[in-house]
Structure formats: structure tokens, C-alpha cells
Design a protein around this motif. Structure first.
Motif, PDB file in Angstrom:
ATOM      1  N   SER A   1      -4.512   1.979   0.779  1.00 53.40           N
ATOM      2  CA  SER A   1      -4.722   2.712   2.269  1.00 53.40           C
ATOM      3  C   SER A   1      -3.974   3.982   1.919  1.00 53.40           C
ATOM      4  CB  SER A   1      -3.645   2.079   3.383  1.00 53.40           C
ATOM      5  OG  SER A   1      -3.681   2.479   4.530  1.00 53.40           O
TER       6      SER A   1
ATOM      7  N   THR B   1      -2.604   1.165   7.060  1.00 57.87           N
ATOM      8  CA  THR B   1      -2.564  -0.295   7.003  1.00 57.87           C
ATOM      9  C   THR B   1      -2.014  -1.055   5.805  1.00 57.87           C
ATOM     10  OG1 THR B   1      -3.902  -2.181   7.557  1.00 57.87           O
ATOM     11  CG2 THR B   1      -5.033  -0.654   6.093  1.00 57.87           C
TER      12      THR B   1
ATOM     13  N   THR C   1       0.849  -1.208   0.020  1.00 60.52           N
ATOM     14  CA  THR C   1      -0.044   0.051  -0.128  1.00 60.52           C
ATOM     15  C   THR C   1       0.847   1.286  -0.079  1.00 60.52           C
ATOM     16  OG1 THR C   1      -0.143  -0.014   2.527  1.00 60.52           O
ATOM     17  CG2 THR C   1      -1.910  -0.838   0.924  1.00 60.52           C
TER      18      THR C   1
END
Ligand code: FE
Ligand code: CA
Length: 514
Positions: A494, A488, A168
Motif C-alpha cells: 500500500s 490500507t 505495509t
């Protein structure tokens, strides 16, 4: 050969000649478009494209042909010519260079093409072509000319265990629009499949060339990682997990692994070379020299270290946490190896850069936890070697040393100090420890780690709870570091935000929070 070029060459910067020789003196001779290609499966560019190790007049372009990425690559046992194009625009209307490089079976059909004679401080678009197949497009750039350069921006990152999360953070890297991305190691993890991870590894623990190739392929198939590679040049070094957890030179983690370890490490080094956008020639024996420097005009010099290949075994009977013993301080023990240590001394002394940036793997500063515990896998296990480096850093010719570190799976900011019976020594550099991209920091240790900020004056800030990278921006007047952390890594996407930002001014050791 100009002064700067000669200096770099003598200083041991990787040799263009060797890279060129791979291409130009290939036993199969020059290729021309009419010569024809073997029948190839589709999906040749499954691992994306990359560039790396930029110079002021040259970019290094990388890809690997792998139509069956998790099954050994899937290419026939023949060398294949891969065309490349370099352009000023993403439509390739203004192509400035065309050429080809050979993808050879013995190097996993990887391609490392050095494109030379370019203008300094310029961005380019590039792509590869084999038959009808065209690769994704990547962006490369040259460094500023010697003596020039007003700004430098880069991300640095480390520790991207595939099992521990999604990339992410890498999803946000292209939007940062930095000049470079610096990777400090633990790019892959060698471990096997285990339950409870966010994602799964593709095999049991890796020991062979095929195994390491397939492991790189698993990681490099990730679209966010591919996009980050395509966005700008990378400067890559390794730590332990590119081979095996906490190994030291040719000493494996467990003593019973010793008989096969040299062969295992050689396989891991070869696969690393095949999968990274690096300029050095491929390995010819069990060693691979990857320490090198990279200049960003007058503004910055990266001293890219290898603290893993040449180190003595960890001291005091453990390869991680333990209490001190006399062996730790033995001046005969080495961390960088004698040759790299001498090279680093020269690289620092000869640097005329405003910022001397050590792209280093493991925490450099003295870091006693709960008063008495040290991690002997870090510089803390090699105090005599650390003192010798401190002597170099105290030399007045090294104006502004900055140490980048990874490995710890936590972010922190502080000053590099040593430790004697009388206490901590005077700071010699500013250290930025980068958060991991995904790799866990055990929740049971969060509070003990956070206590370090309270216990130790030379640790200013710490974040063990989040994952991400550090964005750095340098001018002649300041060096700033922003800890860019995601909420996260347990979900495919994210948001990212700046958890903490720091500024170093020339002539000062230590960062101020901004
Ligand atoms: Fe790690
Ligand atoms: Ca590590």
C-alpha cells in the motif's frame, strides 16, 4: 572510564561487561575456525538480522539460528559459534571487525554480539556466518560522539498485531533512511487464532517459552519487518501484549490466571530478550530490567521506559475504561516502580541533550472521554506517579521534554497535562502518540475519539482511521514529526503518505502544524 561512560554506567545503562562475558567467558572456551561445527540443518537465518542500542563506539548485532522457526527453532541441543563481519561496504571488501559469538540452546540459539571500539557517527554493514551459510546483510551505525551530533532521524512505531493486517507500513521504512527505529511495544500479540483476521496466528493463546518463541518467529519471518530491522538500529521496549493484554506487574488480566502468571511472564521476558537486538544481559529471575537511556551526542537523549513491569494494579476495579475513584490518586501507588522513578529523575537531570525524548508506552496526558471516562491502563490510572514525573519535567534543567506514546492504535498530537478538580494543569511536555502498524481501532469508536480534538484544547490532531509510523527529525533548532500513514493494511502492499506534520521549537511546549 571517561566521565560520560561512568555516568552512564552508574546511571544504569546496560552493562557491556555482562554482554562480553557471555561471549568471552563461555564454558566451551574460545572457538577457532579449525574446531569444526556440528551437523546443522539449512535455513539457519530464517528470522533475519538486526542491530540495536547503538553507542558512540559500539554496535549490538543480533540474530537467532532457527532452521525450523515455527517448531521451536529446530537446532540441536549444542552451542554453536556464529561468526560475524562488520564492514564499511556492502560487498565486505573492507571488513573492519571479525569475531564470533555463541548461540546457546538455553537462549534459543540467539546471538547478541557487542562490537566495540568503533568510530562515532559511522555506518557499517554486517552479516553472520555459520559453516557455509551466510545471513542476510544488515546496516548498523554508531551514535555521534559525546557533545557532538547535528542531526537525528528516527521512526517510532508500536502495535503490530499480525492478525490485523500486513506490514505495509514496514515496507516503506528502509526508504526513509533514518538513523534509528524506536519500537514502543506490542511487537507481538499473545492471542490465539480467530477467524476474521487478515492473517492468522500460529497457535492458541501463548503461555510457555516455546509458545512465545514460536510467536516471535511467526512475526519475524515477515519480510517487510526483517527489512526494517536490517535497515538501521532499533531501540525496543515492551508494553502489555509481549506478555498478556493489560497485565500490571505480576497481576494478570484475569484473577484466575494468577497462579501461573509469574512463570508465564518470565517465559515471555526470556523470549523477548532472545528475539530483540538489546544490550542488557538475559533474565536470571522473574524480572528483566529494560529501562535504559541512549545518547545521540549532545542532540538527544532517549529515556526508554518500562511502564508495565513495576506498576501497581489498575485502580477502580477495571483494567481499562472506567470512572474515577479515590484509589486512582493514592500517592502510595506506582507506575514506574520506585527504582525506575529515581533512575528517570537522574537520567533527566543529568542529561545535557537539547531534546529529552521519553520512549514511553501508553498515553501520558489526561484524557477524559465524554467528560468522565478514563483509561486506567494509561498514565491516567496513576495520577500521583504522573504528578511526580511532572515535577521532574518542570525542573529547568530539562530543556525540551518530548513524550512518545503508543498502545492506543491511533495517532495524535498534543500537550501533556494533568487534571484536578479545578481543571487541566499547565502543559509540561509535547506528546506524540503514534499510529499502530496494524492493530485495529474499533470503527464503532471512531467518532467518539475524533470528538476529543473538539472537546480538549490540549489535543491538536487525531487520526484513528489509518495505520503507520511517525518519522521524526531533530536538529538543534527544531524537532519535526511526520505522521506517515498507509492507505490500507488489508492488502500486501500500500502507498504511504504524510497525513500531518508538526514542528517543535526549543524552549516551547507544544507543536505547530506545518
Ligand atoms: Fe496494542
Ligand atoms: Ca498495549
Amino acid at each position: 572510564m571517561g566521565t560520560r561512560t561512568r555516568r552512564q554506567f552508574i546511571g544504569g545503562l546496560t552493562s557491556t561487561a555482562a554482554t562480553t562475558a557471555l561471549v568471552a567467558c563461555h564454558p566451551r572456551g574460545p572457538w577457532h575456525p579449525g574446531r569444526g561445527l556440528p551437523q546443522l540443518p539449512p535455513n539457519l537465518f530464517s528470522l533475519g538480522v538486526a542491530s540495536g542500542d547503538p553507542r558512540h563506539d559500539s554496535v549490538l548485532l543480533w540474530t537467532r539460528l532457527a532452521p525450523d522457526p515455527l517448531g521451536g527453532g529446530g537446532m540441536p541441543e549444542v552451542a554453536v559459534p556464529v561468526r560475524y563481519e562488520l564492514a564499511f561496504d556492502d560487498a565486505f571488501a573492507k571488513v573492519v571487525r571479525r569475531g564470533h559469538a555463541w548461540a546457546e540452546p538455553r537462549w534459543g540459539h540467539s546471538v547478541h554480539a557487542s562490537v566495540n571500539g568503533l568510530r562515532p557517527d559511522a555506518w557499517y554493514w554486517y552479516r553472520f556466518i555459520v559453516g557455509e551459510e551466510v545471513s542476510p546483510i544488515g546496516r548498523a551505525r554508531t551514535a555521534p560522539a559525546p557533545g557532538r551530533g547535528d542531526s537525528l532521524s528516527f521512526l517510532f512505531a508500536s502495535c503490530q498485531n499480525f492478525r490485523h493486517g500486513y506490514y505495509t507500513a514496514w515496507e516503506h521504512a528502509p526508504a526513509e533512511e533514518t538513523d534509528l527505529i524506536v519500537h514502543l511495544g506490542d511487537y507481538i500479540y499473545e492471542g490465539g487464532m480467530a477467524s476474521g483476521g487478515v492473517r492468522q496466528h500460529n497457535s492458541p493463546e501463548v503461555h510457555t517459552l516455546d509458545g512465545y518463541r514460536n510467536r516471535y518467529a511467526l512475526y519475524k519471518q515477515d519480510p517487510a519487518l526483517q527489512a526494517a530491522h536490517a535497515a538501521c538500529p532499533w531501540v525496543v521496549t515492551w508494553d502489555d501484549h509481549e506478555v498478556e493484554n493489560n497485565h500490571a506487574g505480576l497481576v494478570p488480566q484475569e484473577v484466575e490466571e494468577q497462579p501461573e502468571f509469574a512463570a508465564r511472564r518470565a517465559a515471555a521476558y526470556q523470549a523477548w530478550w532472545e528475539h530483540q537486538p538489546v544490550r542488557m544481559p538475559p533474565p536470571t529471575d522473574e524480572h528483566l530490567r529494560i529501562y535504559r537511556n541512549l545518547d545521540w551526542g549532545r542532540l538527544g537523549r532517549f529515556h526508554v521506559l518500562d511502564t508495565r513491569q513495576y506498576r501497581d494494579n489498575q485502580p477502580c476495579g477495571t483494567n481499562d475504561w472506567g470512572t474515577v475513584c479515590p484509589e486512582r490518586d493514592d500517592p502510595a501507588r506506582t507506575f514506574l516502580g520506585a527504582r525506575q522513578e529515581a533512575w528517570l529523575g537522574r537520567s533527566l537531570k543529568r542529561s545535557r541533550a537539547v531534546w529529552d525524548i521519553l520512549a514511553n508506552q501508553v498515553i501520558m496526558t489526561a484524557l477524559p472521554v465524554a467528560g468522565a471516562l478514563h483509561n486506567f491502563d494509561q498514565w491516567d490510572g496513576y495520577t500521583a506517579a504522573r504528578s511526580r514525573l511532572f515535577d521532574e519535567l518542570r525542573d529547568g534543567r530539562v530543556e525540551n521534554p518530548l513524550v512518545l506514546s503508543g498502545d492506543a492504535h491511533a495517532g495524535a498530537v498534543g500537550e501533556v497535562v494533568g487534571q484536578t478538580d479545578e481543571g487541566f494543569t499547565e502543559p509540561v511536555a509535547t506528546e506524540f502518540l503514534g499510529n499502530s502498524i496494524t492493530s485495529n481501532f474499533g470503527e464503532e469508536l471512531w467518532e467518539a475519539a475524533e470528538q476529543l480534538v473538539v472537546d480538549l484544547d490540549h489535543v491538536r490532531w487525531i487520526n484513528v482511521r489509518q495505520r503507520g509510523y511517525v518519522r521524526c527529525d531533530a536538529t538543534r533548532d527544531a524537532f519535526t514529526a511526520q505522521y506517515r500513514l498507509v492507505d490500507t493494511v488489508l492488502e500486501p502492499s500500500s502507498p504511504i503518505s504524510t497525513a500531518s506534520a508538526w514542528r517543535v521549537e526549543p524552549g516551547h511546549i507544544g507543536a505547530q502544524q506545518i
